[in-house]
Every structure is written in C-alpha cells, then in structure tokens.
Design an enzyme around this catalytic site. Structure first.
Site: not given
Ligand SMILES: Cc1cc2nc3c(=O)[nH]c(=O)nc-3n(C[C@H](O)[C@H](O)[C@H](O)COP(=O)(O)OP(=O)(O)OC[C@H]3O[C@@H](n4cnc5c(N)ncnc54)[C@H](O)[C@@H]3O)c2cc1C
Length: 296
Positions: A23, A54-55, A57, A185
C-alpha cells in the site's frame, strides 16, 4: 501493461495461493513523488497480487490518487487498486470518480467510508447528497462498473463500533453488499486477527481477510496513531522495543523482527496473505521479506 483486475483473491486462496500486496499513499510534493516511484520500482520484482493507493482526506491529494494509480496501471506490470472514501463527496461525484478510475484502466476499488475531518473518533456527518456507510459505496461501485471491491476490517474493532460483534456484522454486511475481500487495519497481536476471522466465519461468510502489516520503526509515532484508530501496542512489544532505546539501528531491527514474527504466525495460522503498509518506502518491507526468506 498490467492485468487490469485483481485475479479473484478468493480463487487464489482456494487454489492454495497467497496474496502479497503493498500500500502507498499519494505523495505531497516532487521529492515525495520520486521516493514513491523508487519504492514502486524496488517492490515490482516481487510480483505482488496488487498494489493500492490510499485516498486523501481532501484537496489535491485526491487527484494525486487518481494520477498515481493510473500511472501504475499504464507503466508497470502491477495490478493497481485505488481507494475511495465517502468523505465530502456527493453520490454523483463518487460516480464520476469511479468512472475516471474505469477510464484509466483501474478496475479494483477499496470502498471506504473515510474518517470525519475531526478525526477517526469524531461523529460522522454525511455530506448532503452523499453516503453514510461503506456498504453503500460497495453497492455503488458494483453497480457502476465491473469493479472488484475490497473493504476495511478492524481486528480490534473500529474505534466507534458498538462492540466486536457489531463490528463483525458490519464487515459481513460489506461482503453481502459485494465486497470480495477485506484488508485489516494495523494490529500487533495475531490472536486479534484470528478472532476477527472466526467472528466473520461464524456468520457464514468466507471472504478472505488480508492482514495489514505495519512494522514499528518509531514506537511513539505508532502508539499515537494507534490511540487515534483504536489499535493497542501490547506491553510485551513495547518492552522489546524500549529495551533498545537510544540505539536507533537496534530499535529498527527489533521492529522488523517483530513484524516478521507476526507475519510467520499469521501465515502459519492460515492467513490468506499479507498486505504491507509501505509508507512509500521499500526498505522495511524488503527487510521483512528477507527475514521471512521470501526472495524474488
Ligand atoms: C485497509 C484500510 C484502508 C484505509 N484506507 C483509507 C483511505 O485510503 N483513505 C481514508 O481516508 N481512510 C482510509 N481508511 C480509514 C477508514 O476510512 C476509517 O477507518 C473509517 O472510519 C471507517 O471506514 P469503513 O470503510 O470501515 O467504514 P464503515 O464500514 O462504514 O464503518 C464506519 C463506522 O460505522 C459503523 N457502521 C457501519 N455500518 C453500519 C450500520 N449499518 N449501522 C450502524 N453502524 C454502522 C461501523 O461499525 C464503524 O464504526 C482505511 C482503513 C483501512 C483498515
């Protein structure tokens, strides 16, 4: 050109294979971009099942997710998965982002609710015209295109879940909505992972749950992050790392050794693979691979 779809992880597992994945996060500047692509080049020979981005905020990091993931699809041999969250988006915006993923050759999406702007424990406020739970984004992605969809799982429970049982119910609902696999997680006790898998299996769902691996290279930073997201660093691990205080190289080596021990325990106990949080660097992941005797 990469294959554009994650070969069914469920099928891979049924065939006796294991999934290894990495990731990354969208870099903030040019130096970060260079570091990311160095990491991608160093990890590509390991032929991961997929790599995910990841995306953010908000703001420009969101466009960077689309750009970086598209470039991975275009320029590497790896299968990319783009994350997407419901934060600050209307349903129409989410549809349009899904369309841009599909147009860029990205057919794997990690469907997440995302955290409120005030942090993971703050009350969730849905965007007008937007979605409330990840299940809805799973349904939207499945309906919008031919996407393989992954979802988040929480070995110690999501920090705002009512109970571990409710947390398992939520993961089961995401699988029933069309998610094909889950990624956890970070966590540091294999028993928490196996207990989550047992709760999900007890509900009649056999979705593969990939354990998310985060080596502890900086104890204080991981503990701070863990407090926010509801992940405890157990006392015996704190003791093993703290024993090397003042010797950064020894702290790092102990963090890598602990991560490798966790990976071994997970794989020996039947985990369907490992998902590495790389923080856009390859070194720690490759050190864990070396400790596990995993060569290219
Ligand atoms: C592998 C992984 C990758 C991640 N990637 C990103 C990323 O790229 N960008 C980012 O911003 N964040 C990311 N996150 C963080 C994630 O967005 C947060 O943990 C978020 O708070 C929860 O997302 P979710 O998809 O699990 O939400 P949900 O599954 O919607 O759950 C959110 C909360 O609502 C509760 N809930 C869910 N459904 C119901 C229901 N029907 N009724 C009542 N309660 C319900 C759950 O118990 C939980 O407390 C990631 C997390 C993980 C584990």
């Amino acid at each position: 050109m990469a294959e554009d779809r994650i070969a069914s992880i469920a099928q891979l597992v049924r065939d006796g294979g294991r999934s290894f994945s990495f990731e990354f996060f969208p870099p903030k500047d040019e130096a970060g971009e260079e570091q990311l692509w160095r990491a991608i080049s160093a990890l590509e020979p390991y032929r991961p099942t997929f790599v995910s981005v990841t995306y953010g905020a908000g703001g420009s990091s969101r466009d960077t997710t689309v750009r970086v993931t598209s470039r991975i699809a275009r320029e590497t041999s790896m299968t990319p998965m783009a994350h997407l969250t419901c934060v600050g988006h209307t349903r129409a915006e989410l549809e349009s982002i899904l369309d841009s993923y599909a147009a860029a050759g990205i057919h794997n999406v990690m469907a997440l609710r995302g955290d409120p702007a005030d942090g993971p424990r703050a009350p969730w406020k849905a965007t007008p015209g937007g979605l409330t739970y990840a299940t809805e984004l799973v349904e939207l992605a499945r309906a919008r295109g031919d996407f393989t969809v992954g979802v988040a799982a929480f070995p110690e429970g999501h920090p705002t879940a009512e109970s571990l049982d409710h947390d398992a119910d939520v993961l089961v609902a995401k699988a029933r909505a069309g998610a094909e696999f889950a990624v956890t997680q970070m966590f540091f006790r294999a028993s928490d992972y196996f207990a989550l898998v047992d709760r999900v299996r007890a509900r009649g769902i056999d979705i593969p749950v990939l354990p998310g691996i985060m080596p502890i290279l900086n104890l204080n930073a991981i503990r701070r992050q863990g407090e926010l997201i509801g992940c405890e660093v157990p006392a015996d691990i704190v003791a093993r790392i703290s024993a090397h205080e003042g010797d950064p190289a020894a702290v790092r080596a102990e963090g890598i050794a602990l991560a490798a021990e966790l990976c071994e325990e997970l794989l020996a106990g039947g985990a369907p693979g490992l998902h590495f949080y790389t923080l856009n660097r390859s070194k720690a992941t490759l050190e864990i691979f070396a400790a596990l005797n995993m060569a290219v």
